[in-house]
Design a protein around this motif. Structure first.
Motif, PDB file in Angstrom:
ATOM      1  N   LEU A  76       7.069  16.202  -6.452  1.00  0.00           N
ATOM      2  CA  LEU A  76       7.301  15.035  -6.163  1.00  0.00           C
ATOM      3  C   LEU A  76       7.256  14.674  -4.477  1.00  0.00           C
ATOM      4  O   LEU A  76       8.143  15.412  -3.887  1.00  0.00           O
ATOM      5  CB  LEU A  76       8.404  14.226  -6.768  1.00  0.00           C
ATOM      6  N   ASN A  77       6.188  14.235  -4.105  1.00  0.00           N
ATOM      7  CA  ASN A  77       6.051  14.018  -2.590  1.00  0.00           C
ATOM      8  C   ASN A  77       5.858  12.730  -2.064  1.00  0.00           C
ATOM      9  O   ASN A  77       5.094  11.699  -2.664  1.00  0.00           O
ATOM     10  CB  ASN A  77       4.699  14.689  -2.230  1.00  0.00           C
ATOM     11  N   PHE A  78       7.124  12.303  -1.282  1.00  0.00           N
ATOM     12  CA  PHE A  78       6.940  10.950  -0.800  1.00  0.00           C
ATOM     13  C   PHE A  78       6.398  11.111   0.713  1.00  0.00           C
ATOM     14  O   PHE A  78       6.440  11.799   1.451  1.00  0.00           O
ATOM     15  CB  PHE A  78       8.436  10.467  -0.573  1.00  0.00           C
ATOM     16  N   TRP A  79       5.287   9.969   0.683  1.00  0.00           N
ATOM     17  CA  TRP A  79       4.619  10.114   2.001  1.00  0.00           C
ATOM     18  C   TRP A  79       4.084   8.553   2.457  1.00  0.00           C
ATOM     19  O   TRP A  79       4.269   7.582   1.650  1.00  0.00           O
ATOM     20  CB  TRP A  79       3.330  10.918   1.710  1.00  0.00           C
ATOM     21  N   ALA A  80       3.686   8.537   3.659  1.00  0.00           N
ATOM     22  CA  ALA A  80       3.221   7.363   4.155  1.00  0.00           C
ATOM     23  C   ALA A  80       2.017   7.695   4.915  1.00  0.00           C
ATOM     24  O   ALA A  80       1.530   8.665   5.697  1.00  0.00           O
ATOM     25  CB  ALA A  80       4.174   6.570   5.010  1.00  0.00           C
ATOM     26  N   SER A  81       0.871   6.659   5.040  1.00  0.00           N
ATOM     27  CA  SER A  81      -0.463   6.988   5.788  1.00  0.00           C
ATOM     28  C   SER A  81       0.148   6.654   7.211  1.00  0.00           C
ATOM     29  O   SER A  81      -0.838   7.477   7.949  1.00  0.00           O
ATOM     30  CB  SER A  81      -1.245   5.521   5.347  1.00  0.00           C
ATOM     31  N   TRP A  82       1.095   6.483   7.919  1.00  0.00           N
ATOM     32  CA  TRP A  82       1.177   6.132   9.436  1.00  0.00           C
ATOM     33  C   TRP A  82       1.870   7.602   9.685  1.00  0.00           C
ATOM     34  O   TRP A  82       2.100   7.891  10.944  1.00  0.00           O
ATOM     35  CB  TRP A  82       2.037   5.257   9.589  1.00  0.00           C
ATOM     36  N   CYS A  83       2.252   8.813   8.893  1.00  0.00           N
ATOM     37  CA  CYS A  83       2.956   9.812   9.177  1.00  0.00           C
ATOM     38  C   CYS A  83       2.126  11.009   9.284  1.00  0.00           C
ATOM     39  O   CYS A  83       1.194  11.383   8.255  1.00  0.00           O
ATOM     40  CB  CYS A  83       3.834  10.052   7.730  1.00  0.00           C
ATOM     41  N   GLY A  84       1.950  11.462  10.554  1.00  0.00           N
ATOM     42  CA  GLY A  84       1.229  12.479  10.940  1.00  0.00           C
ATOM     43  C   GLY A  84       1.253  13.756   9.988  1.00  0.00           C
ATOM     44  O   GLY A  84       0.311  14.371   9.475  1.00  0.00           O
TER      45      GLY A  84
ATOM     46  N   VAL B 271       1.550  17.511  -9.367  1.00  0.00           N
ATOM     47  CA  VAL B 271       1.989  16.858  -7.985  1.00  0.00           C
ATOM     48  C   VAL B 271       1.824  15.444  -8.164  1.00  0.00           C
ATOM     49  O   VAL B 271       0.743  14.915  -8.802  1.00  0.00           O
ATOM     50  CB  VAL B 271       0.937  17.244  -6.668  1.00  0.00           C
ATOM     51  N   LEU B 272       2.751  14.819  -7.788  1.00  0.00           N
ATOM     52  CA  LEU B 272       2.745  13.194  -7.806  1.00  0.00           C
ATOM     53  C   LEU B 272       2.848  12.759  -6.580  1.00  0.00           C
ATOM     54  O   LEU B 272       3.894  13.237  -5.668  1.00  0.00           O
ATOM     55  CB  LEU B 272       3.798  12.801  -8.722  1.00  0.00           C
ATOM     56  N   GLY B 273       2.101  12.161  -5.857  1.00  0.00           N
ATOM     57  CA  GLY B 273       2.444  11.360  -4.332  1.00  0.00           C
ATOM     58  C   GLY B 273       2.957  10.103  -4.457  1.00  0.00           C
ATOM     59  O   GLY B 273       2.217   9.229  -5.097  1.00  0.00           O
ATOM     60  N   VAL B 274       3.950   9.962  -4.062  1.00  0.00           N
ATOM     61  CA  VAL B 274       4.685   8.424  -4.137  1.00  0.00           C
ATOM     62  C   VAL B 274       4.383   8.025  -2.346  1.00  0.00           C
ATOM     63  O   VAL B 274       5.106   8.383  -1.745  1.00  0.00           O
ATOM     64  CB  VAL B 274       6.033   8.647  -4.225  1.00  0.00           C
ATOM     65  N   ASN B 275       3.400   6.994  -2.336  1.00  0.00           N
ATOM     66  CA  ASN B 275       3.078   6.345  -1.230  1.00  0.00           C
ATOM     67  C   ASN B 275       4.199   5.080  -0.839  1.00  0.00           C
ATOM     68  O   ASN B 275       4.387   4.393  -1.880  1.00  0.00           O
ATOM     69  CB  ASN B 275       1.976   5.731  -1.157  1.00  0.00           C
ATOM     70  N   VAL B 276       4.926   5.108   0.299  1.00  0.00           N
ATOM     71  CA  VAL B 276       5.935   4.021   0.601  1.00  0.00           C
ATOM     72  C   VAL B 276       5.125   2.890   1.598  1.00  0.00           C
ATOM     73  O   VAL B 276       6.117   2.254   1.815  1.00  0.00           O
ATOM     74  CB  VAL B 276       7.173   4.602   1.231  1.00  0.00           C
ATOM     75  N   ASP B 277       4.018   2.937   1.842  1.00  0.00           N
ATOM     76  CA  ASP B 277       3.401   1.998   2.785  1.00  0.00           C
ATOM     77  C   ASP B 277       3.707   0.746   2.097  1.00  0.00           C
ATOM     78  O   ASP B 277       3.748   0.416   0.936  1.00  0.00           O
ATOM     79  CB  ASP B 277       1.867   2.228   2.722  1.00  0.00           C
ATOM     80  N   LEU B 278       4.258  -0.452   2.938  1.00  0.00           N
ATOM     81  CA  LEU B 278       4.427  -1.779   2.674  1.00  0.00           C
ATOM     82  C   LEU B 278       2.951  -2.365   1.956  1.00  0.00           C
ATOM     83  O   LEU B 278       3.097  -3.211   1.165  1.00  0.00           O
ATOM     84  CB  LEU B 278       4.809  -2.508   3.649  1.00  0.00           C
TER      85      LEU B 278
ATOM     86  N   GLU C  85      -3.244  -1.021   0.829  1.00  0.00           N
ATOM     87  CA  GLU C  85      -4.484  -0.928   1.245  1.00  0.00           C
ATOM     88  C   GLU C  85      -4.535   0.338   2.466  1.00  0.00           C
ATOM     89  O   GLU C  85      -5.573   1.042   2.586  1.00  0.00           O
ATOM     90  CB  GLU C  85      -5.004  -2.120   1.971  1.00  0.00           C
ATOM     91  N   LYS C  86      -3.535   0.450   3.178  1.00  0.00           N
ATOM     92  CA  LYS C  86      -3.288   1.413   4.047  1.00  0.00           C
ATOM     93  C   LYS C  86      -3.359   3.019   3.497  1.00  0.00           C
ATOM     94  O   LYS C  86      -3.959   3.780   3.929  1.00  0.00           O
ATOM     95  CB  LYS C  86      -1.911   1.358   4.895  1.00  0.00           C
TER      96      LYS C  86
END
Length: 167
Positions: A57-65, A88-95, A98-99
């Motif tokens: 389980l991977n928490f990620w954001a588009s702004w994170c290098g 693998v489950l990617g959990v995106n935390v972008d507000l 669309e990002k």
């Protein structure tokens, strides 16, 4: 009593997420909080639907290098181990989802991307750094957590995945 259990779990995971990485034994039996999130494909996915598989389980954001650097590596790990009972489950935390969609157009992945724009699930897992990874055993217990990413961390993931798949 239930609030106490949740608070204890959050405090426990917070402590784990504050260190670079931690391995938990099977005896620890820290149950991964179940959740349901909408995926980029529009379907709702529930963590418990993956019971019987080892899950990263991977928490990620588009702004994170470091997240951007890690994403193609996670896709390779997913492709390699998926036939053996791994996901693998990617959990995106972008507000704004669309990002994430924009980023994934240039770096597509085969594993499910789940959307957590209000960070409810990342709060359940006490995520304090991007990216953050939890590896969950076949019985639904968190067995490994890792905050951040630097080149070479994927070897730790692979070792833990192989260990849990052998259990």
């Amino acid at each position: 009593m239930k609030k106490r259990t949740v608070f204890g779990f959050k405090a426990f995971l917070t402590g784990l997420m504050l260190v670079a990485c931690s391995t938990l034994s099977a005896a620890d039996k820290v149950a991964a909080p179940d959740f349901t999130l909408k995926s980029l494909t529009g379907e709702n996915l529930r963590l418990s639907d993956f019971r019987g598989q080892v899950v990263l389980l991977n928490f990620w954001a588009s702004w994170c290098g470091p997240c951007r650097q890690e994403m193609p590596i996670l896709d390779e790990i997913h492709k390699k181990y998926e036939p053996l009972g791994f996901a693998v489950l990617g959990v995106n935390v972008d507000l704004k989802s669309e990002k994430a969609i924009d980023y994934l157009r240039g770096t597509p992945v085969k594993f499910p991307i789940l959307l957590d724009p209000k960070s409810k699930v990342s709060e359940q897992y006490s995520v304090s750094a991007m990216p953050s990874t939890a590896i969950i055993d076949r019985d639904g217990n968190v067995r490994y957590v890792h905050a951040g990413y630097k080149t070479g961390d994927e070897e730790k993931y692979k070792n833990k995945i192989k260990e849990l798949m052998r259990e």
